[in-house]
Write an enzyme that holds these catalytic residues in place. Structure first.
Site, short mmCIF file in Angstrom:
data_model
loop_
_atom_site.label_atom_id
_atom_site.label_comp_id
_atom_site.label_asym_id
_atom_site.label_seq_id
_atom_site.Cartn_x
_atom_site.Cartn_y
_atom_site.Cartn_z
N LYS A 38 16.19 63.19 3.32
CA LYS A 38 16.87 61.97 3.80
C LYS A 38 16.29 60.73 3.13
CE LYS A 38 16.61 58.87 7.75
NZ LYS A 38 15.54 57.99 7.26
N ASN A 39 14.97 60.60 3.16
CA ASN A 39 14.38 59.34 2.68
C ASN A 39 14.56 59.16 1.18
OD1 ASN A 39 13.70 58.59 5.22
ND2 ASN A 39 11.52 59.10 5.05
N ARG B 112 18.63 51.90 8.58
CA ARG B 112 17.54 51.04 8.16
C ARG B 112 17.59 50.78 6.65
NH1 ARG B 112 14.60 47.30 10.19
NH2 ARG B 112 12.87 46.86 8.82
N CYS C 274 16.22 52.77 13.36
CA CYS C 274 15.47 53.17 14.55
C CYS C 274 14.61 52.04 15.09
CB CYS C 274 14.58 54.35 14.20
SG CYS C 274 15.52 55.86 14.01
N ARG D 152 9.79 45.66 12.56
CA ARG D 152 9.81 46.17 11.18
C ARG D 152 10.11 44.99 10.25
NH1 ARG D 152 12.80 52.04 11.29
NH2 ARG D 152 11.62 52.39 9.37
N PRO D 153 9.06 44.20 9.95
CA PRO D 153 9.26 43.00 9.14
C PRO D 153 9.70 43.32 7.71
CG PRO D 153 6.93 43.29 9.66
CD PRO D 153 7.66 44.40 10.34
N ASP E 245 9.02 40.89 5.18
CA ASP E 245 8.38 39.86 4.36
C ASP E 245 7.96 40.36 2.98
OD1 ASP E 245 6.58 41.32 6.20
OD2 ASP E 245 4.98 40.27 5.13
N GLN E 246 7.52 41.62 2.90
CA GLN E 246 7.07 42.14 1.60
C GLN E 246 8.24 42.38 0.65
OE1 GLN E 246 3.60 42.40 1.01
NE2 GLN E 246 3.73 41.31 2.97
N ASP F 80 6.17 59.99 10.56
CA ASP F 80 7.44 60.64 10.96
C ASP F 80 7.20 62.01 11.61
OD1 ASP F 80 8.78 58.50 10.02
OD2 ASP F 80 9.64 59.48 8.27
N ILE G 257 0.91 53.14 11.90
CA ILE G 257 1.97 52.52 11.08
C ILE G 257 2.97 51.72 11.92
CG2 ILE G 257 3.67 52.95 9.25
CD1 ILE G 257 1.11 54.20 8.35
N ARG H 230 21.34 61.28 12.41
CA ARG H 230 21.08 60.36 11.30
C ARG H 230 20.24 61.02 10.23
NH1 ARG H 230 17.83 55.66 12.51
NH2 ARG H 230 17.71 56.01 10.29
C1 UD1 Z 1 9.64 54.42 5.47
C2 UD1 Z 1 10.40 55.68 5.84
C3 UD1 Z 1 10.11 56.05 7.28
C4 UD1 Z 1 8.61 56.16 7.52
C5 UD1 Z 1 7.87 54.93 6.99
C6 UD1 Z 1 6.36 55.08 7.01
C7 UD1 Z 1 12.37 55.60 4.45
C8 UD1 Z 1 13.83 55.38 4.37
N1 UD1 Z 1 11.80 55.42 5.64
O1 UD1 Z 1 10.07 53.37 6.34
O2 UD1 Z 1 10.74 57.29 7.55
O3 UD1 Z 1 8.36 56.25 8.90
O4 UD1 Z 1 8.24 54.66 5.62
O5 UD1 Z 1 6.00 56.19 6.25
O6 UD1 Z 1 11.74 56.00 3.49
N2 UD1 Z 1 5.75 46.28 6.71
C9 UD1 Z 1 5.56 44.90 6.77
N3 UD1 Z 1 6.35 44.10 5.99
C10 UD1 Z 1 7.32 44.61 5.17
C11 UD1 Z 1 7.50 46.00 5.12
C12 UD1 Z 1 6.69 46.82 5.90
O7 UD1 Z 1 4.72 44.42 7.52
O8 UD1 Z 1 8.00 43.82 4.49
C13 UD1 Z 1 4.89 47.16 7.53
C14 UD1 Z 1 5.68 47.91 8.62
O9 UD1 Z 1 5.82 47.14 9.79
C15 UD1 Z 1 4.83 49.14 8.83
C16 UD1 Z 1 4.25 49.40 7.43
O10 UD1 Z 1 4.38 48.19 6.72
O11 UD1 Z 1 3.79 48.87 9.71
C17 UD1 Z 1 4.90 50.52 6.66
O12 UD1 Z 1 6.30 50.30 6.64
P1 UD1 Z 1 7.22 50.90 5.46
O13 UD1 Z 1 6.42 51.85 4.64
O14 UD1 Z 1 7.86 49.76 4.76
O15 UD1 Z 1 8.30 51.71 6.28
P2 UD1 Z 1 9.84 51.88 5.94
O16 UD1 Z 1 10.05 51.74 4.48
O17 UD1 Z 1 10.64 51.05 6.87
#
Ligand code: UD1
Length: 422
Positions: free
Chosen positions: A25-26, A96, A120, A125-126, A128-129, A308, A330, A400
Site C-alpha cells: 500500500k505505502n 492521507r 487515519c 500529522r503536521p 511543515d517538513q 504500523d 511516532i 483502505r
Molecule cells: C508514513 C506511512 C505510515 C507510517 C508512517 C510512520 C505512508 C503512506 N504512510 O506516514 O503508514 O505509519 O510513515 O512510519 O507511507 N512529521 C512532522 N512534520 C511533517 C511530517 C511528519 O512533524 O511535515 C512527524 C509526524 O507527526 C510523525 C513523524 O514525523 O510524528 C513521522 O511521520 P511520517 O514519517 O511523515 O509519516 P507519514 O508519511 O504520514
C-alpha cells in the site's frame, strides 16, 4: 469514513496454511502519483486492490490523465493529457497520501493545489517538513486555508535538511526534485523499503536518484522521463499482520511473496516471544508453539519496529502472560485500539506514550469500532483470539489498506464474514 457493514469474527481457530501477500500500500500510494511525472505512458504492476488505490485512480483521472486499471493487477497511466494542477477536496480527503500530489504536480507542471489530506486519525500529522522541503527546492510553498500550495516558474532543486525522519516529506521532495533543473540532496531522509521502491520506479524511467535506503538521497534533475513497466514490492505491513495473526492464534502460517529482510524487526520480536519464525527466499513461516513470553516494544523509523505493526502486535500481547511495555514514539494517538480491546477483557493502562499490558488468559468477543486502518487490523487480531463473536464496526478503514482480508484469513481457517449493520 462511515461503513454500513460490520465484520463478524468467531475466534478460537488456529490459522494454518499458506497465503500470498499483496503489493504494498505505502509504495503504491507513492508510485501512482509518481507516474504523473512520466512523459510517456507507463505501467504499474502488483498494485493492491484497496480503497487508497481506487482514490488515486480517481485523482489521476480528475487531473486529466488516462488510466486503465485492472483492480489487483495492473494500471496503465497515460499522463500526457493531464493539465490539472488542483485536487478536489472530496478526493483529497479519501486518503492521507493525497499530499503526494503536491510534489508530483510541482514536479510535473510547476504548480500544485492540494487540500490538506484526510486519512487515519492517529494524532496530529503536521506537514511543515513537506512545505519546508518544497521551499528548499526553490518553490513558493505554503499551507493556507485548507490547502497545500506550491509553485515555481523554474525549480532549481537544493539541499533539504529534515528536522525529523519523515517518510511522507521524503517522498514528496523526491517527487518534486526528479525533474528539477539542478541537484537536490535530502539529509536525514527516511529509509523505509517503499522509499527505495519509489526511487527504483523513478530510475526505471530515467531519473537519477542515488542513496535511497540511506539517510542521504542525492537527486540530479532530468528533463524527460520515459515509459516503464514496474511491479511494486510486497506489502511489509500486510505480511507482518498475517505473521502476527498466526502467532496470536497458535497457528502455523507461511506468508508467500514477501521480502523476509523487510520483516527483521518483527521477526526478532516474535522470536523473543518464543514463536518460531523461518525465513525463505520469498516467504516466511510462523509457528506458534507453547507459551509465549511478554516482551517490550519501542516503535522506531525503519529498520526499527514499525509503528504500523505496533497496533496488531499490542493486540497479540493482551493475551501473553506477563507484563509487556509498548512505547509509541511516532504518533501520539496510536493506542485507541487498546480502548476497544479493553472491552473484550484486556488489562491495559496507557501512560503518556507507553501502553502497559498485563496479559490475560482469554479475551471475550464484543462489539468494537475500528478508528483507523491499523487499529482495524488490531481488532481483527483480537477477534481471532477471542472466545465467542466479535463485531467490528467501520470496517471501511480496513479496506483502505488490506486487500481482501477476509478471504485471506478464511483461506487459513478463520471464521470471518461481513454483514450489513443491524
Ligand atoms: C508514513 C506511512 C505510515 C507510517 C508512517 C510512520 C505512508 C503512506 N504512510 O506516514 O503508514 O505509519 O510513515 O512510519 O507511507 N512529521 C512532522 N512534520 C511533517 C511530517 C511528519 O512533524 O511535515 C512527524 C509526524 O507527526 C510523525 C513523524 O514525523 O510524528 C513521522 O511521520 P511520517 O514519517 O511523515 O509519516 P507519514 O508519511 O504520514
Amino acid at each position: 469514513m462511515p461503513g454500513k457493514d460490520r465484520m463478524l469474527i468467531t475466534g478460537g481457530n488456529p490459522l494454518e496454511g499458506e497465503v500470498q501477500v499483496s503489493g504494498g500500500k505505502n509504495t503504491a500510494v507513492a508510485v501512482i502519483p509518481a507516474s504523473l511525472l512520466c512523459d510517456e505512458p507507463c505501467t504499474i504492476e502488483n498494485l493492491p486492490d484497496i480503497e487508497d488505490v481506487h482514490a488515486l485512480v480517481d485523482i489521476l483521472r480528475e487531473l486529466g490523465a488516462k488510466v486503465d486499471y485492472e483492480p489487483g493487477k495492473l494500471m496503465h497511466v497515460d499522463p500526457r493529457g493531464a493539465e490539472g494542477d488542483t485536487v478536489s477536496y472530496r478526493n483529497a480527503q479519501r486518503l492521507r497520501a493525497s499530499y503526494y500530489l503536491l510534489g508530483a504536480l510541482l514536479g510535473r507542471c510547476g504548480r500544485a493545489n492540494v487540500p490538506t489530506p484526510g486519512g487515519c486519525d492517529i494524532g496530529s500529522r503536521p506537514v511543515d517538513q513537506h512545505i519546508k522541503g518544497m521551499q528548499s527546492l526553490g518553490a513558493d510553498a505554503e499551507e493556507r486555508r485548507g490547502f497545500l500550495r506550491a509553485s515555481a516558474s523554474e525549480l532549481p532543486g537544493g539541499d533539504v535538511f529534515f528536522d525529523m525522519v519523515t517518510v511522507g516529506a521524503t517522498v514528496n521532495v523526491m517527487l518534486a526534485a526528479v525533474k528539477a533543473s539542478g541537484k537536490t540532496t535530502i539529509y536525514n531522509a527516511a529509509k523505509e523499503p517503499h522509499i527505495v521502491d519509489l526511487a527504483n520506479f523513478l530510475n526505471s524511467m530515467g531519473a537519477r536518484i542515488k542513496g535511497a535506503g540511506t539517510d542521504t538521497i542525492r537527486i540530479r534533475g532530468v528533463q524527460y522521463l520515459h515509459s516503464t513497466t514496474y511491479a511494486v514490492i510486497p506489502d511489509q505491513i500486510e505480511t507482518g499482520t498475517l505473521m502476527i495473526a498466526a502467532a496470536a492464534t497458535g497457528g502455523d502460517v507461511t506468508v508467500r511473496g514477501c521480502i523476509p529482510t523487510h520483516m527483521d524487526a518483527l521477526s526478532a520480536k516474535l522470536l523473543e516471544m518464543g514463536v518460531k519464525v523461518t525465513d525463505y527466499d520469498d516467504a516466511i513461516r510462523v509457528r506458534a508453539v507453547g507459551q509465549k513470553r511478554a516482551i517490550n516494544i519501542k516503535t522506531q523509523v525503519y529498520p526499527g519496529f514499525p509503528t504500523d505493526l505496533q497496533q496488531p502486535m499490542s493486540a497479540l500481547l493482551t493475551t501473553v502472560k506477563g507484563t509487556s511495555f509498548v512505547e509509541e514514539t511516532i504518533f501520539e494517538q496510536r493506542f485507541r485500539h487498546l480502548d476497544e480491546i479493553r472491552r473484550m477483557g484486556a488489562q491495559v493502562r496507557v501512560m503518556d506514550r507507553t501502553a502497559i499490558i498485563e496479559g490475560v488468559p482469554e479475551l471475550y468477543g464484543a462489539p468494537l469500532t475500528a478508528t483507523d486502518l491499523r487499529a482495524g487490523a488490531a481488532l481483527i487480531i483480537a477477534g481471532l483470539m477471542a472466545r465467542g463473536v466479535t463485531e467490528i464496526y467501520e470496517p471501511g478503514y480496513i479496506d483502505r489498506g488490506y486487500e481482501h482480508i477476509e478471504d485471506k484469513l478464511r483461506s487459513l481457517g478463520a471464521e470471518i464474514r461481513r454483514e450489513p449493520e443491524l
